[in-house]
Design an enzyme around this catalytic site. Structure first.
Site, PDB file in Angstrom:
ATOM      1  N   TYR A 100       0.886  -1.158   0.000  1.00 38.30           N
ATOM      2  CA  TYR A 100       0.000   0.000   0.000  1.00 38.30           C
ATOM      3  C   TYR A 100       0.927   1.213   0.000  1.00 38.30           C
ATOM      4  O   TYR A 100       1.894   1.269   0.771  1.00 38.30           O
ATOM      5  CB  TYR A 100      -0.880   0.066   1.251  1.00 38.30           C
ATOM      6  CG  TYR A 100      -1.758  -1.131   1.515  1.00 38.30           C
ATOM      7  CD1 TYR A 100      -2.358  -1.832   0.469  1.00 38.30           C
ATOM      8  CD2 TYR A 100      -2.012  -1.547   2.817  1.00 38.30           C
ATOM      9  CE1 TYR A 100      -3.179  -2.927   0.726  1.00 38.30           C
ATOM     10  CE2 TYR A 100      -2.832  -2.629   3.085  1.00 38.30           C
ATOM     11  CZ  TYR A 100      -3.406  -3.325   2.032  1.00 38.30           C
ATOM     12  OH  TYR A 100      -4.204  -4.407   2.297  1.00 38.30           O
ATOM     13  N   CYS A 103       1.526   2.762   3.445  1.00 35.08           N
ATOM     14  CA  CYS A 103       1.865   1.845   4.547  1.00 35.08           C
ATOM     15  C   CYS A 103       3.272   2.136   5.073  1.00 35.08           C
ATOM     16  O   CYS A 103       4.247   2.099   4.313  1.00 35.08           O
ATOM     17  CB  CYS A 103       1.775   0.406   4.042  1.00 35.08           C
ATOM     18  SG  CYS A 103       2.575  -0.819   5.099  1.00 35.08           S
ATOM     19  N   PHE A 105       5.246   0.327   6.969  1.00 35.61           N
ATOM     20  CA  PHE A 105       6.128  -0.829   6.874  1.00 35.61           C
ATOM     21  C   PHE A 105       6.597  -1.046   5.436  1.00 35.61           C
ATOM     22  O   PHE A 105       7.744  -1.438   5.202  1.00 35.61           O
ATOM     23  CB  PHE A 105       5.419  -2.070   7.406  1.00 35.61           C
ATOM     24  CG  PHE A 105       5.062  -1.984   8.862  1.00 35.61           C
ATOM     25  CD1 PHE A 105       6.044  -2.069   9.838  1.00 35.61           C
ATOM     26  CD2 PHE A 105       3.750  -1.783   9.264  1.00 35.61           C
ATOM     27  CE1 PHE A 105       5.730  -1.970  11.190  1.00 35.61           C
ATOM     28  CE2 PHE A 105       3.423  -1.685  10.608  1.00 35.61           C
ATOM     29  CZ  PHE A 105       4.415  -1.773  11.582  1.00 35.61           C
TER      30      PHE A 105
END
Length: 321
Positions: A100, A103, A105
Site C-alpha cells: 500500500y 503503509c 512498513f
C-alpha cells in the site's frame, strides 16, 4: 550552498585549535567577504596583520588555500553521506514489492531498496479485495518477491536483503537493533492517531491514499469519505490502546527522542545511515508532507536529519512501468 558549507566549517575552526590555526580560519573567512574589504590593497594588509606575515600577497594566498581546503572537506563529507553502499554481490533479476503506498512498513522496505539502489517493481494492492496477493497465503503487506522467492514482514525482509548484500556480515545488534525495534514497537503506533487526528486531516490522508493507491473511480470516492470517517474513529481507539493522550505531543516527543539518540551525529550510523536510520526515515516518509509531518518538522529538531536522509537515500530505485 558550497560557499555556505565552507564558511560553516571555517567558523567551527575558530572555536578550536591553536592561535595560528584560528588566525588562518579568520583570514579565510575574511577572504570570502569581499564587500567588507573592497579595496584589495587594504584587504591584503589586513590579512598580513592577522596572520603575522610580512608579505600581504603571501597572506592572501594562504587564506585562499585555507578556504579551498575547507570547502573541499565539506563537499567530501556530503559526498560520503550520499555514497551508495556496494551491492555488487546481490544482483537479482526481478524484485517486486506488493504494497500500500501509504503503509509505513512498506515504506521501510522501499527506503532500504532505494538507498541500496536495488531496482524494483511495485504492485499496488487493493486494500478492499486484495486480489493482487490472492496467490499468497500471507495476506498482509509488504510482500517482496525476489526472483520468485517470497519474503514477508518488513524487518525480516530487510534482514534478508542486508545479508545478501553483505554476505560476510551479521545482522547489526546493540544500538542499531534497539532503535529498529523502537520504530516497530513505538513510532509506527504514533502515526495513525496523528494523520487521522481530525476530520480534515483524515480526509487529507485518505486523499493521498486513494490518489496513490489501487482503486477504481467508484472505490476511490467511497474509500476517501467512508475510509476517512472510519479511521477518524479508529484513531481514537488507537490512542487509548497505546496510552496516547495528546497526538501531536506524542509525535513531537518521538521525533525529539530520535534526535537525542543521534547524540550529535549526522546519522545513527555515524557518517552514513544504518538500518535504524532507514527504518525511521521510511516510516516517516509517507507523512512528511501531510499536516502532521509539516507540524513535526516545524516544532521539533528532526528536520535537519530528515533532509540529510533525503539526500543520502537519493532518487527512488522503483522501475518505471
Amino acid at each position: 550552498m558550497r560557499r555556505v558549507n565552507g564558511l560553516a566549517t571555517l567558523s567551527r575552526a575558530l572555536s578550536c585549535g591553536g592561535a595560528f590555526e584560528k588566525r588562518l580560519a579568520q583570514a579565510a573567512l575574511m577572504s570570502t567577504c569581499s564587500s567588507s574589504f573592497s579595496n584589495s590593497h587594504i584587504f591584503s594588509h589586513k590579512l598580513a596583520e592577522l596572520l603575522g606575515l610580512s608579505r600581504p600577497s603571501l597572506a592572501r594566498s594562504v587564506a585562499g588555500t585555507m578556504l579551498f581546503s575547507a570547502v573541499a572537506s565539506s563537499l567530501a563529507q556530503d559526498a560520503h553521506a550520499k555514497e551508495k553502499p556496494a551491492s555488487e554481490k546481490f544482483l537479482p533479476k526481478e524484485v517486486v514489492l506488493y504494497q500500500y503506498e501509504a503503509c509505513p512498513f512498506c515504506n521501510k522496505v522501499k527506503a532500504f531498496l532505494d538507498y541500496n539502489n536495488i531496482p524494483y517493481k511495485v504492485v499496488e494492492v487493493n486494500p478492499i479485495n486484495k486480489k493482487e496477493i490472492k496467490w499468497s497465503d500471507y495476506k498482509k503487506v509488504p510482500i517482496l518477491k525476489v526472483d520468485g522467492e517470497q519474503m514477508v514482514d518488513s524487518s525480516d525482509i530487510i534482514d534478508k536483503l542486508f545479508l545478501r548484500i553483505n554476505p560476510d556480515s551479521s545482522i547489526p545488534d546493540g544500538e542499531e537493533k534497539k532503535w529498529r525495534e523502537w520504530v516497530d514497537n513505538h513510532l509506527v503506533h504514533v502515526l495513525s492517531p496523528n494523520i487521522y487526528r481530525s476530520t480534515s486531516e483524515a480526509l487529507e490522508s485518505f486523499d493521498y491514499i486513494t490518489t496513490h493507491g489501487n482503486f477504481s473511480f467508484t472505490e476511490r470516492l467511497v474509500a476517501k469519505y467512508a475510509g476517512a470517517a472510519a479511521m477518524y474513529f479508529v484513531s481514537k481507539k488507537l490512542k487509548k490502546k497505546h496510552n496516547i493522550t495528546d497526538e501531536r505531543a506524542a509525535l513531537y516527543e518521538a521525533a525529539e527522542t530520535w534526535v537525542d539518540a543521534l547524540k550529535g551525529r549526522h546519522y545513527l550510523g555515524g557518517s552514513k545511515p544504518n538500518l535504524a536510520d532507514l527504518a525511521v526515515f521510511g516510516v516517516l516518509r509517507p507523512i512528511r508532507y501531510l499536516t502532521s509531518g509539516k507540524d513535526m518538522v516545524e516544532h521539533t529538531r528532526i528536520g535537519e536529519w530528515y533532509s540529510r536522509m533525503e539526500n543520502a537515500v537519493g532518487e527512488s530505485a522503483r522501475m518505471k512501468e
